[in-house]
Every structure is written in structure tokens, then in C-alpha cells.
Design a protein around this motif. Structure first.
Motif, mmCIF file in Angstrom:
data_model
loop_
_atom_site.group_PDB
_atom_site.id
_atom_site.type_symbol
_atom_site.label_atom_id
_atom_site.label_comp_id
_atom_site.label_asym_id
_atom_site.label_seq_id
_atom_site.Cartn_x
_atom_site.Cartn_y
_atom_site.Cartn_z
ATOM 1 N N MET A 220 34.980 45.536 39.731
ATOM 2 C CA MET A 220 34.491 45.066 38.449
ATOM 3 C C MET A 220 33.370 44.089 38.710
ATOM 4 S SD MET A 220 36.521 42.989 35.460
ATOM 5 C CE MET A 220 37.223 41.718 36.455
ATOM 6 N N GLY A 221 32.248 44.284 38.037
ATOM 7 C CA GLY A 221 31.118 43.381 38.192
ATOM 8 C C GLY A 221 31.363 42.076 37.465
ATOM 9 N N LEU A 222 30.632 41.036 37.855
ATOM 10 C CA LEU A 222 30.782 39.726 37.246
ATOM 11 C C LEU A 222 30.500 39.779 35.755
ATOM 12 C CD1 LEU A 222 31.243 36.692 37.477
ATOM 13 C CD2 LEU A 222 28.838 36.452 38.039
ATOM 14 N N PHE A 223 29.413 40.438 35.352
ATOM 15 C CA PHE A 223 29.056 40.517 33.942
ATOM 16 C C PHE A 223 30.138 41.224 33.147
ATOM 17 C CE2 PHE A 223 26.643 42.415 30.367
ATOM 18 C CZ PHE A 223 26.265 41.224 29.760
ATOM 19 N N GLY B 66 33.274 41.428 33.924
ATOM 20 C CA GLY B 66 34.445 40.560 33.885
ATOM 21 C C GLY B 66 34.304 39.452 32.867
ATOM 22 N N LEU B 67 33.113 38.879 32.748
ATOM 23 C CA LEU B 67 32.881 37.814 31.779
ATOM 24 C C LEU B 67 33.002 38.323 30.355
ATOM 25 C CD1 LEU B 67 29.900 35.927 33.436
ATOM 26 C CD2 LEU B 67 32.266 35.157 33.242
ATOM 27 N N PHE C 131 45.616 47.988 34.284
ATOM 28 C CA PHE C 131 44.297 47.543 33.860
ATOM 29 C C PHE C 131 44.268 46.027 33.831
ATOM 30 C CE2 PHE C 131 45.180 51.620 31.927
ATOM 31 C CZ PHE C 131 44.036 52.344 32.239
ATOM 32 N N LYS C 132 43.089 45.465 34.047
ATOM 33 C CA LYS C 132 42.911 44.023 34.028
ATOM 34 C C LYS C 132 41.771 43.677 33.080
ATOM 35 C CE LYS C 132 42.303 40.114 37.091
ATOM 36 N NZ LYS C 132 42.286 39.670 38.468
ATOM 37 N N VAL C 133 42.001 42.667 32.246
ATOM 38 C CA VAL C 133 40.979 42.132 31.355
ATOM 39 C C VAL C 133 40.893 40.637 31.656
ATOM 40 C CG1 VAL C 133 40.252 41.757 28.974
ATOM 41 C CG2 VAL C 133 41.493 43.824 29.575
ATOM 42 N N ILE C 134 39.848 40.231 32.318
ATOM 43 C CA ILE C 134 39.662 38.874 32.834
ATOM 44 C C ILE C 134 40.884 38.520 33.685
ATOM 45 C CG2 ILE C 134 39.123 36.475 32.338
ATOM 46 C CD1 ILE C 134 37.676 37.388 29.841
ATOM 47 N N ARG C 135 41.849 37.733 33.159
ATOM 48 C CA ARG C 135 43.037 37.398 33.955
ATOM 49 C C ARG C 135 44.290 38.127 33.475
ATOM 50 N NH1 ARG C 135 43.453 31.018 34.287
ATOM 51 N NH2 ARG C 135 43.747 31.327 32.079
#
Length: 127
Positions: free
Chosen positions: A1-4, A6-7, A37-41
């Protein structure tokens, strides 16, 4: 997952094998992780028996809520995809015995269809 990504909170997949070691203390003896699946934390984990919603709270994420929903308890669910102006996708799960749904917001729509498919597959297989 890219930083953007993830933000913005886009859902990304997690390798079930890596997650199995971390969750081994709370998984039942014959329970296996099908997809995650993961959404931020926060994490949405589909096992062969239940939907496990993991909500990491606080600044450090040390406080964690584990919400376990057996598939047989899910009476209905809805997934609302993001639009042009509203960038949030939303998951609602109704559980027997509760009048209000459990609601989770997914910013962005990268994997919302995969989450919906995993939930449909799990819920419909126990009926």
C-alpha cells in the motif's frame, strides 16, 4: 500500500499467512483466515467462521477492540461505494438482536467490491 493510499484510508489486502501468527491467540483451533483487509490501522478479517473487525484506538494503537461477528448472526449488510463528491465508501452490517447496524467507513473505493464479495461469500455459505 502506498503512503498516499494509506493516508486516504483505501482498503488494502493483508497476507493471511502473516496475519495468522499475529492472531493465533484469539483464533479458534480449526479457524483459518480466508481474506483480510486493512484501512489505515483498522482491519477487516474474514475467517472460515466469522468476521473479525479490529479497531486500533488511541495515538499509539496499543488499545485494540476486537469485534467478532459469527456469519450466522449477520442478517443483512450493505456496501455504499464512493462517489465523485463523496469520497467515503461505507459498510453496514446488521446483526440479529441489534436494531442498529455496525458501521465502518472506508475512505476511497479501491477494494470495496472485494470486501463486499468476501462478506457475501461468507454469509451466503452458512445459509
Amino acid at each position: 500500500m502506498g503512503l498516499f493510499s494509506g493516508l486516504l484510508g483505501n482498503a488494502s489486502t493483508i497476507d493471511p499467512a502473516k496475519l495468522a501468527n499475529e492472531l493465533e491467540p484469539i483464533l479458534a483451533a480449526e479457524e483459518t483466515i480466508e481474506v483480510a483487509f486493512k484501512v489505515i490501522r483498522d482491519q477487516f478479517i474474514f475467517t472460515n467462521a466469522r468476521l473479525l473487525l479490529i479497531d486500533k484506538q488511541g495515538l499509539t494503537g496499543k488499545k485494540v477492540e476486537y469485534l467478532s461477528i459469527p456469519y450466522k448472526a449477520i442478517t443483512r449488510f450493505s456496501v455504499e461505494t464512493a462517489g465523485h463528491f463523496d469520497l467515503d465508501a461505507e459498510l453496514k452490517v446488521w446483526v440479529s438482536g441489534a436494531s442498529e447496524p455496525i458501521e465502518k467507513t472506508l475512505r476511497g473505493a479501491d477494494n470495496v467490491s472485494e470486501i463486499q464479495k468476501a462478506l457475501a461469500t461468507a454469509v451466503l455459505s452458512v445459509r
